[in-house]
Design an enzyme around this catalytic site. Structure first.
Site, PDB file in Angstrom:
ATOM      1  N   SER A   1       0.796  -1.241   0.000  1.00  0.00           N
ATOM      2  CA  SER A   1       0.000   0.000   0.000  1.00  0.00           C
ATOM      3  C   SER A   1       0.822   1.281   0.000  1.00  0.00           C
ATOM      4  O   SER A   1       0.243   2.374  -0.015  1.00  0.00           O
ATOM      5  CB  SER A   1      -0.949   0.012   1.197  1.00  0.00           C
ATOM      6  OG  SER A   1      -2.002  -0.896   0.988  1.00  0.00           O
TER       7      SER A   1
ATOM      8  N   SER B   1      -5.501   3.166   4.714  1.00  0.00           N
ATOM      9  CA  SER B   1      -5.174   2.208   3.654  1.00  0.00           C
ATOM     10  C   SER B   1      -6.394   1.435   3.165  1.00  0.00           C
ATOM     11  O   SER B   1      -6.311   0.240   2.887  1.00  0.00           O
ATOM     12  CB  SER B   1      -4.088   1.239   4.142  1.00  0.00           C
ATOM     13  OG  SER B   1      -3.180   0.949   3.120  1.00  0.00           O
TER      14      SER B   1
ATOM     15  N   LYS C   1       2.830   6.681   5.286  1.00  0.00           N
ATOM     16  CA  LYS C   1       2.046   5.632   4.613  1.00  0.00           C
ATOM     17  C   LYS C   1       2.609   4.272   4.997  1.00  0.00           C
ATOM     18  O   LYS C   1       3.813   4.055   4.934  1.00  0.00           O
ATOM     19  CB  LYS C   1       2.091   5.780   3.076  1.00  0.00           C
ATOM     20  CG  LYS C   1       1.115   4.825   2.390  1.00  0.00           C
ATOM     21  CD  LYS C   1      -0.316   5.234   2.641  1.00  0.00           C
ATOM     22  CE  LYS C   1      -1.310   4.092   2.447  1.00  0.00           C
ATOM     23  NZ  LYS C   1      -1.331   3.096   3.548  1.00  0.00           N
TER      24      LYS C   1
ATOM     25  N   LYS D   1      -0.253   3.748  -2.549  1.00  0.00           N
ATOM     26  CA  LYS D   1      -1.321   4.740  -2.424  1.00  0.00           C
ATOM     27  C   LYS D   1      -0.811   6.181  -2.399  1.00  0.00           C
ATOM     28  O   LYS D   1      -1.602   7.115  -2.627  1.00  0.00           O
ATOM     29  CB  LYS D   1      -2.163   4.437  -1.183  1.00  0.00           C
ATOM     30  CG  LYS D   1      -2.964   3.134  -1.294  1.00  0.00           C
ATOM     31  CD  LYS D   1      -3.765   2.861  -0.039  1.00  0.00           C
ATOM     32  CE  LYS D   1      -4.694   1.660  -0.183  1.00  0.00           C
ATOM     33  NZ  LYS D   1      -3.964   0.369  -0.168  1.00  0.00           N
TER      34      LYS D   1
END
Length: 306
Positions: free
Chosen positions: A69, A126, A233, A72
């Protein structure tokens, strides 16, 4: 052809140049530190003053691996580059093809959420279905979104990076720790990414039907008074391990950190603490025996397969 050239021109015009700080106080300080004293659980890592080419620590940073992820961050940049209204209500569509791995979501298909909230859920918590919707409702559709992701990666000099989906659920979304330093530097220049990725908790309101869902940030450091996290993140897939990229202020300077493939949910969080301690005191700390065993196993698997 003219339309294609115009689209390319617009894309490149929206790519902010990464700031380059060739010489910083942190760079000088790192030169006095013993890098062998820094022990990390993550198999791959790269640390640098934000936007600087002067990497102050790296560990297997050029190996191409799944990034889960962390994807993202690129998804968010493409959305913001598109200038689509963040206040627009977006219908939650069924996936047009199955997700690469389990993609459970609490969001109800057929309901609506604002694009701004989809972006928020994607970055802070997420939420994979939210990230999918951002790509599905992009001008030109899903495939155009993925193409824009790869085009931007090339423009940023991320030559060892490839995206095939907007969520990171596919193991074919691959990059290196070195490339991700460039992604972090570029993403940091977006106010919305900095703000939304560091929200601690948030309730998202949906309509048609009306309901609300509570979300929390997957990086507990954003809620810590001991940390000044400016962007964050996390990511996880079995094939990618636990991952974290973030920007934090340490000794008054913005530091970009990339940690890929570690054992447990708290392992990359611990790595961030070890980096901070190393930069502040020269002491890199210790890693648990379980995390070290995982790191050795993964390293053996990766490098024996070459």
């Amino acid at each position: 052809m003219k339309k294609l050239l115009l689209a390319a021109a617009i894309l490149f015009a929206t790519i902010p140049a990464a700031p380059v700080m060739a010489d910083t106080a942190l760079t000088h300080k790192a030169q006095t530190l013993d890098s062998s004293a820094l022990n990390l659980a993550s198999v791959h890592a790269a640390i640098a003053p934000l936007g600087s080419d002067a990497v102050i620590f790296s560990k297997h940073a050029d190996k191409v691996v799944p990034i889960a992820s962390i994807t993202k961050l690129m998804t968010a940049m493409i959305v913001l580059d598109s200038d689509q209204s963040l206040d627009e209500w977006v219908e939650i569509s069924k996936r047009h093809k199955p997700a690469a791995t389990n993609a459970y979501s609490r969001i109800r298909v057929g309901s609506e959420a604002k694009r701004h909230d989809l972006l928020r859920m994607s970055l802070m918590s997420s939420e994979n279905l939210a990230s999918y919707q951002l790509a599905r409702h992009y001008p030109g559709g899903y495939d155009a979104f993925i193409a824009a992701m790869n085009e931007k990666a090339r423009a940023l000099g991320m030559h060892n990076t490839r995206f095939v989906d907007s969520t990171g659920l596919s193991t074919d979304n691959r990059s290196t720790a070195s490339d991700l330093l460039k992604l972090v530097a570029a993403a940091y220049q977006y106010d919305e990414i900095r703000k939304l990725s560091t929200v601690g908790n948030y309730d998202v309101n949906f309509r048609k039907p009306r309901y609300a869902l509570a979300y929390g940030n997957t990086n507990p450091l954003v809620r810590s008074e001991r940390w000044d996290v400016q962007m964050s993140k996390t990511g996880f897939l079995n094939a990618a391990g636990r991952c974290l990229v973030m920007v934090a202020r340490i000794d008054g300077e913005l530091v970009a950190m990339v940690f890929l493939d570690s054992l447990g949910r708290m392992s990359p969080i611990g790595d961030a603490g070890r980096v901070r301690r190393w930069l502040e005191t020269g002491n890199g700390g210790d890693v648990t025996s379980e995390a070290l065993a995982y790191e050795r196993q993964r390293r053996t698997e990766l490098y024996s397969s070459r």
